[in-house]
Design an enzyme around this catalytic site. Structure first.
Site, PDB file in Angstrom:
ATOM      1  N   ASN A  10       4.166  -9.229 -10.753  1.00 52.64           N
ATOM      2  CA  ASN A  10       5.460  -9.131 -10.056  1.00 52.64           C
ATOM      3  C   ASN A  10       5.718 -10.498  -9.423  1.00 52.64           C
ATOM      4  OD1 ASN A  10       7.625  -8.630  -8.391  1.00 52.64           O
ATOM      5  ND2 ASN A  10       6.496  -7.332  -6.958  1.00 52.64           N
ATOM      6  N   TRP A  11       6.601 -11.255 -10.049  1.00 52.33           N
ATOM      7  CA  TRP A  11       6.841 -12.624  -9.557  1.00 52.33           C
ATOM      8  C   TRP A  11       7.735 -12.649  -8.322  1.00 52.33           C
ATOM      9  CZ3 TRP A  11       7.487 -16.853 -13.934  1.00 52.33           C
ATOM     10  CH2 TRP A  11       6.271 -16.957 -14.643  1.00 52.33           C
ATOM     11  N   LYS A  12       8.288 -11.503  -7.948  1.00 46.18           N
ATOM     12  CA  LYS A  12       9.193 -11.436  -6.788  1.00 46.18           C
ATOM     13  C   LYS A  12      10.273 -12.516  -6.924  1.00 46.18           C
ATOM     14  CE  LYS A  12       5.344  -9.683  -4.137  1.00 46.18           C
ATOM     15  NZ  LYS A  12       4.871  -9.229  -2.864  1.00 46.18           N
ATOM     16  N   HIS A  93       9.470  -0.555  -5.118  1.00 48.17           N
ATOM     17  CA  HIS A  93       8.537  -1.478  -4.447  1.00 48.17           C
ATOM     18  C   HIS A  93       8.783  -1.409  -2.938  1.00 48.17           C
ATOM     19  CE1 HIS A  93       6.529  -5.141  -3.170  1.00 48.17           C
ATOM     20  NE2 HIS A  93       5.885  -5.119  -4.326  1.00 48.17           N
ATOM     21  N   GLU A  95       8.958  -3.600  -0.797  1.00 45.67           N
ATOM     22  CA  GLU A  95       9.913  -4.606  -0.310  1.00 45.67           C
ATOM     23  C   GLU A  95      11.353  -4.158  -0.563  1.00 45.67           C
ATOM     24  OE1 GLU A  95       8.209  -8.049  -2.205  1.00 45.67           O
ATOM     25  OE2 GLU A  95       6.430  -7.831  -0.931  1.00 45.67           O
ATOM     26  N   GLU A 163       0.439   0.980  -3.758  1.00 46.49           N
ATOM     27  CA  GLU A 163       0.408  -0.308  -3.077  1.00 46.49           C
ATOM     28  C   GLU A 163       0.492  -0.094  -1.572  1.00 46.49           C
ATOM     29  OE1 GLU A 163       1.794  -3.715  -5.765  1.00 46.49           O
ATOM     30  OE2 GLU A 163       3.572  -2.858  -4.865  1.00 46.49           O
ATOM     31  N   GLY A 169       0.266  -9.021  -0.052  1.00 46.05           N
ATOM     32  CA  GLY A 169       0.438 -10.408   0.376  1.00 46.05           C
ATOM     33  C   GLY A 169      -0.342 -10.787   1.621  1.00 46.05           C
ATOM     34  N   SER A 208      -2.900  -7.569  -2.828  1.00 47.89           N
ATOM     35  CA  SER A 208      -3.884  -8.652  -2.689  1.00 47.89           C
ATOM     36  C   SER A 208      -4.976  -8.618  -3.752  1.00 47.89           C
ATOM     37  CB  SER A 208      -4.500  -8.657  -1.280  1.00 47.89           C
ATOM     38  OG  SER A 208      -3.500  -8.938  -0.316  1.00 47.89           O
ATOM     39  N   GLY A 229       1.065  -9.478  -7.230  1.00 47.92           N
ATOM     40  CA  GLY A 229       2.134 -10.350  -6.773  1.00 47.92           C
ATOM     41  C   GLY A 229       1.713 -11.808  -6.820  1.00 47.92           C
ATOM     42  N   GLY A 230       1.231 -12.313  -5.686  1.00 48.17           N
ATOM     43  CA  GLY A 230       0.942 -13.745  -5.552  1.00 48.17           C
ATOM     44  C   GLY A 230       0.058 -14.314  -6.651  1.00 48.17           C
TER      45      GLY A 230
HETATM   46  C1  PEP Z   1       3.172  -6.776  -4.960  1.00 50.36           C
HETATM   47  O1  PEP Z   1       4.108  -7.353  -4.442  1.00 50.36           O
HETATM   48  O2  PEP Z   1       3.400  -5.834  -5.717  1.00 50.36           O
HETATM   49  C2  PEP Z   1       1.825  -7.221  -4.634  1.00 50.36           C
HETATM   50  C3  PEP Z   1       0.847  -6.417  -4.937  1.00 50.36           C
HETATM   51  O3  PEP Z   1       1.696  -8.439  -4.030  1.00 50.36           O
HETATM   52  P1  PEP Z   1       0.314  -9.216  -3.752  1.00 50.36           P
HETATM   53  O4  PEP Z   1      -0.535  -9.122  -4.984  1.00 50.36           O
HETATM   54  O5  PEP Z   1       0.726 -10.634  -3.459  1.00 50.36           O
HETATM   55  O6  PEP Z   1      -0.337  -8.556  -2.596  1.00 50.36           O
END
Ligand code: PEP
Length: 249
Positions: A10-12, A93, A95, A163, A169, A208, A229-230
């Site tokens: 997920n590149w956001k 999600h 967010e 999640e 994050g 994470s 994500g990251g």
């Molecule tokens: C996400 O946004 O779905 C996520 C899991 O982010 P991260 O891996 O950065 O915690």
């Protein structure tokens, strides 16, 4: 039932057109781990270019509207995603749930829209920190599952992503035992509602995930992959997660 591991980036709101090469590098490296399904969900602006640059690879959106068209300024409909080459969409999600006030009914409508457009859907659930600390995480997430999972779908095309919000994050992750307990509870709730179809559904962990912790998280009970994500923004960080999934078969 053997479920193929599924690792989704997920590149956001990250990436300009010069990021397409990174996605090609990720998909090429993932070819060497053929037992794993890999998808990248870039910002809307990159979906068409990425899908064209990586034929046959799974590229997806991070959200869609529940309607197929209409006066919804700034929104993108699921058939529009499919039209530009997407095969996947993330819905619900945290967010979006927190930042845009999306409730379970809207998330369910978005999931139905994605499925109707022929997309594979990744439907996110997860509890805030205070709910985890008060011991109510499983009840909270099962309420989200009850309210946001559609009644009818192809189980191969609907994955759940657990999640925990406090893990996204932050570098914090639940214990492997807590992840296994949550995924087992989700599987149980799906089985109670959908019977055998629940066995075919993939339940991803997100929050994470990185190259160092992926192996143990992905090996937890009822964990069928990761939403990342990251660590999905570069091949250097993402491919080790794909490799960890491949090592588990
Ligand atoms: C996400 O946004 O779905 C996520 C899991 O982010 P991260 O891996 O950065 O915690």
């Amino acid at each position: 039932m053997a479920r193929r591991k599924y690792v989704v980036g997920n590149w956001k709101m990250n990436g300009l057109s010069d990021a397409i090469g990174e996605a090609q590098t990720i998909f090429s490296a993932a070819d060497g781990h053929g037992t794993v399904d890999v998808a990248i969900c870039p910002p809307f602006t990159l979906i068409g270019t990425m899908a064209a640059a990586a034929p046959g690879k799974a590229v997806g959106g991070q959200d869609c509207h529940s309607a197929v068209s209409g006066a919804f300024t700034g929104s993108v409909a699921a058939p529009m995603l499919a039209d530009i080459g997407a095969s996947v969409v993330i819905v619900g999600h945290s967010e979006r749930r927190e930042g845009f006030g999306e409730n379970d009914a809207e998330v369910r409508a978005k999931a139905e829209a994605g499925l109707s457009a022929g997309l594979s859907v990744i439907l996110c659930v997860g509890e805030p920190r205070e709910v985890r600390e008060s011991g109510g995480a499983i009840d909270y997430v099962l309420t989200q599952i009850a309210g946001s999972v559609p009644d009818a779908f192809d189980p191969q095309r609907l994955a759940i992503a657990y999640e925990p919000i406090w893990a996204i994050g932050t570098g914090l992750v639940p214990t492997v035992a807590d992840v296994a307990a949550m995924h087992g509870a989700i599987r149980g709730a799906l089985a109670a509602r959908f019977g055998d179809a629940a066995e075919a559904m993939r339940i991803l962990y997100g929050g994470s995930v990185n190259g160092d912790n992926a192996a143990e998280l992905l090996d937890a009970g009822d964990v069928d992959g990761a939403l990342v994500g990251g660590a999905s923004l570069t091949a250097a960080k993402f491919v080790p997660i794909v490799a960890a999934a491949a090592a588990l078969g």
